[in-house]
Write a protein that holds these residues in place. Structure first.
Motif, mmCIF file in Angstrom:
data_model
loop_
_atom_site.group_PDB
_atom_site.id
_atom_site.type_symbol
_atom_site.label_atom_id
_atom_site.label_comp_id
_atom_site.label_asym_id
_atom_site.label_seq_id
_atom_site.Cartn_x
_atom_site.Cartn_y
_atom_site.Cartn_z
ATOM 1 N N ASP A 289 0.834 -1.209 0.000
ATOM 2 C CA ASP A 289 0.000 0.000 0.000
ATOM 3 C C ASP A 289 0.869 1.260 0.000
ATOM 4 O OD1 ASP A 289 -2.371 -1.388 -0.057
ATOM 5 O OD2 ASP A 289 -2.700 -1.293 2.119
ATOM 6 N N LEU A 290 1.950 1.241 0.782
ATOM 7 C CA LEU A 290 2.844 2.397 0.831
ATOM 8 C C LEU A 290 3.537 2.620 -0.510
ATOM 9 C CD1 LEU A 290 4.518 2.178 4.376
ATOM 10 C CD2 LEU A 290 2.826 3.833 3.568
ATOM 11 N N VAL A 291 3.965 1.533 -1.160
ATOM 12 C CA VAL A 291 4.574 1.669 -2.486
ATOM 13 C C VAL A 291 3.563 2.279 -3.456
ATOM 14 C CG1 VAL A 291 5.571 0.435 -4.453
ATOM 15 C CG2 VAL A 291 6.183 -0.247 -2.115
ATOM 16 N N SER A 292 2.322 1.852 -3.330
ATOM 17 C CA SER A 292 1.264 2.330 -4.219
ATOM 18 C C SER A 292 0.994 3.821 -4.048
ATOM 19 C CB SER A 292 -0.020 1.532 -3.964
ATOM 20 O OG SER A 292 -1.068 1.972 -4.800
ATOM 21 N N ASN A 293 1.049 4.292 -2.786
ATOM 22 C CA ASN A 293 0.719 5.704 -2.554
ATOM 23 C C ASN A 293 1.944 6.596 -2.355
ATOM 24 O OD1 ASN A 293 1.564 5.519 0.181
ATOM 25 N ND2 ASN A 293 -0.477 4.877 0.856
ATOM 26 N N GLY A 294 3.125 6.047 -2.612
ATOM 27 C CA GLY A 294 4.342 6.852 -2.546
ATOM 28 C C GLY A 294 5.020 6.875 -1.203
ATOM 29 N N GLY A 295 4.535 6.103 -0.232
ATOM 30 C CA GLY A 295 5.137 6.089 1.095
ATOM 31 C C GLY A 295 6.389 5.244 1.194
ATOM 32 N N MET A 296 6.632 4.385 0.199
ATOM 33 C CA MET A 296 7.881 3.627 0.097
ATOM 34 C C MET A 296 8.331 3.646 -1.356
ATOM 35 S SD MET A 296 7.465 0.218 2.556
ATOM 36 C CE MET A 296 8.954 -0.549 1.860
ATOM 37 N N THR A 297 9.641 3.614 -1.551
ATOM 38 C CA THR A 297 10.196 3.594 -2.904
ATOM 39 C C THR A 297 9.920 2.265 -3.583
ATOM 40 O OG1 THR A 297 11.957 5.056 -2.128
ATOM 41 C CG2 THR A 297 12.296 3.948 -4.260
ATOM 42 N N GLY A 298 10.016 1.192 -2.823
ATOM 43 C CA GLY A 298 9.769 -0.144 -3.353
ATOM 44 C C GLY A 298 10.013 -1.192 -2.289
ATOM 45 N N THR A 299 9.623 -2.415 -2.607
ATOM 46 C CA THR A 299 9.898 -3.546 -1.733
ATOM 47 C C THR A 299 10.203 -4.755 -2.616
ATOM 48 O OG1 THR A 299 9.065 -4.886 0.119
ATOM 49 C CG2 THR A 299 7.461 -4.222 -1.540
ATOM 50 N N VAL A 300 10.509 -5.859 -1.984
ATOM 51 C CA VAL A 300 10.843 -7.085 -2.714
ATOM 52 C C VAL A 300 9.939 -8.197 -2.204
ATOM 53 C CG1 VAL A 300 12.659 -8.728 -3.311
ATOM 54 C CG2 VAL A 300 13.240 -6.318 -2.940
ATOM 55 N N LEU A 301 9.185 -8.791 -3.130
ATOM 56 C CA LEU A 301 8.244 -9.841 -2.748
ATOM 57 C C LEU A 301 8.980 -11.083 -2.285
ATOM 58 C CD1 LEU A 301 5.385 -11.100 -2.617
ATOM 59 C CD2 LEU A 301 5.682 -11.776 -5.006
ATOM 60 N N ASN A 302 8.763 -11.434 -1.031
ATOM 61 C CA ASN A 302 9.221 -12.699 -0.473
ATOM 62 C C ASN A 302 8.004 -13.609 -0.501
ATOM 63 O OD1 ASN A 302 10.800 -14.607 0.765
ATOM 64 N ND2 ASN A 302 10.947 -13.562 2.735
ATOM 65 N N ASP A 303 7.960 -14.512 -1.457
ATOM 66 C CA ASP A 303 6.744 -15.236 -1.828
ATOM 67 C C ASP A 303 6.382 -16.313 -0.808
ATOM 68 O OD1 ASP A 303 4.685 -16.556 -3.077
ATOM 69 O OD2 ASP A 303 5.727 -16.853 -4.976
ATOM 70 N N HIS A 304 5.623 -15.924 0.218
ATOM 71 C CA HIS A 304 5.291 -16.872 1.280
ATOM 72 C C HIS A 304 4.360 -17.985 0.803
ATOM 73 C CE1 HIS A 304 1.627 -14.385 1.512
ATOM 74 N NE2 HIS A 304 1.060 -15.430 2.091
#
Length: 344
Positions: A289-304
């Motif tokens: 959600d933060l990546v979507s609204n600009g609150g984070m630059t990005g993340t990396v999916l750790n596929d649980h």
């Protein structure tokens, strides 16, 4: 009237004998129907120990383990799964493993409190001839050579996640270099220095950034956050107080700490994407959600999902006598503003 009584008595006797015949007197050799239940159903007991239940990512992981096992239950086979909380205490987890073995569980799935304790766990499993699937926290290569075919590690290569974090910053138009001095000034929030995932993410995020961007780096601060949101917030708040606008990027070994970092950044009046950058790992729903609204630059999916399913599949293979490979790898995926909609 006497004839009527005699007739009724005879009828009752016949009914009583018929009932006894149908009930078998408790000694009927013919299997009971029981509504179609299969009395020959094979039941496997699977013991799962998670390093601690209040970890955001491992909460998703353990719930998916439980859910996926349920989908594999049939009329012929049932998997009874016991999931226990290691409470971040290796002694507690060792006791759980000892109990699983003593109670003759068919297979173990272990998310180690301390990866350095893998050798001890493997020795216990080998002595009892019990298959063991390690998840999320990778034992050393030397440990993984023990008890071949009966132990495995299911996870994602943490080096890849670190590299992807570095690329998330290096691929920005300004390469993260907000002040244009040719050097990325950064803060690193480390999960657990003894954990191999934390070591690799810390190391490879920076080395990959340097390789892709061609710029130099300056580490302003590096602190241990124990994968915890509150600690992530505290560490980054203190760093922002000490270094202020000099901080250009914050690298967090997981999203929980990145969520805390995002709170600290907002509280300090800074804005991600404008005067600071922030990356994490896991692609937790809140981070996405933060990546979507600009609150984070990005993340990396750790596929649980795929990791947990592979761990369960390995347990099923093991209880059926199949030999396990030493490793089963699941790829990470970069989550950016361009593709974030796919992961919401």
């Amino acid at each position: 009237m006497k004839k009527l009584f005699a007739f009724l008595a005879s009828a009752l006797m016949v009914l009583s004998l018929a009932a006894c015949s149908n009930n078998g007197g408790g000694n009927n050799d013919t299997p009971t129907d029981n509504g179609g239940a299969n009395t020959d159903k094979k039941v496997y007991n699977i013991g799962v120990s998670i390093y601690k239940f209040d970890d955001n990512f491992m909460t998703l992981y353990r719930k998916e383990i439980e859910s996926y096992f349920k989908t594999l239950n049939t009329d012929e086979v049932e998997y009874q799964v016991t999931i226990q909380d290691g409470k971040g205490d290796m002694a507690e987890q060792t006791n759980q493993i000892d109990n699983f073995i003593a109670q003759d569980y068919d297979a173990l799935i272990i998310n180690l409190v301390q990866a350095t304790s893998a050798a001890t766990v493997i020795d216990k499993c080998e002595a009892a001839n019990k298959p063991c699937i390690f998840i999320n926290r990778e034992p050393s290569e030397e440990d993984m050579k023990k008890f071949p075919g009966m132990i495995t590690y299911v996870g994602a290569d943490a080096r890849q996640s670190g590299k992807y974090q570095g690329e998330l910053i290096a691929d920005l138009p300004n390469k993260g270099d907000l002040n244009g001095d040719g050097i990325l000034q950064y803060v690193m929030v480390v999960g657990d220095p003894e954990n191999v995932d934390a070591k690799y993410r810390t190391e490879f995020s920076i080395s990959q950034y340097e390789a892709v961007s061609g710029l130099k780096v300056e580490k302003l601060d590096e602190q241990r956050g124990d994968w915890d949101q509150a600690k992530g917030q505290e560490i980054v708040a203190n760093a922002l107080t000490q270094y202020g606008d000099k901080i250009e990027a914050v690298f967090c070994n997981n999203d929980a700490m990145a969520l805390g970092a995002a709170q600290a950044i907002t509280a300090a009046g800074r804005k991600v994407g404008e005067d600071i950058y922030l990356v994490g790992v896991d692609a937790l729903a809140e981070a996405v959600d933060l990546v979507s609204n600009g609150g984070m630059t990005g993340t990396v999916l750790n596929d649980h999902i795929n990791q947990s399913h592979q761990a369960v599949d390995c347990a099923v293979m093991a209880v059926n006598g199949e030999k396990l490979d030493a490793y089963y790898w699941i790829d990470y995926i970069k989550v950016t503003p361009d593709n974030v909609a796919q992961y919401k």
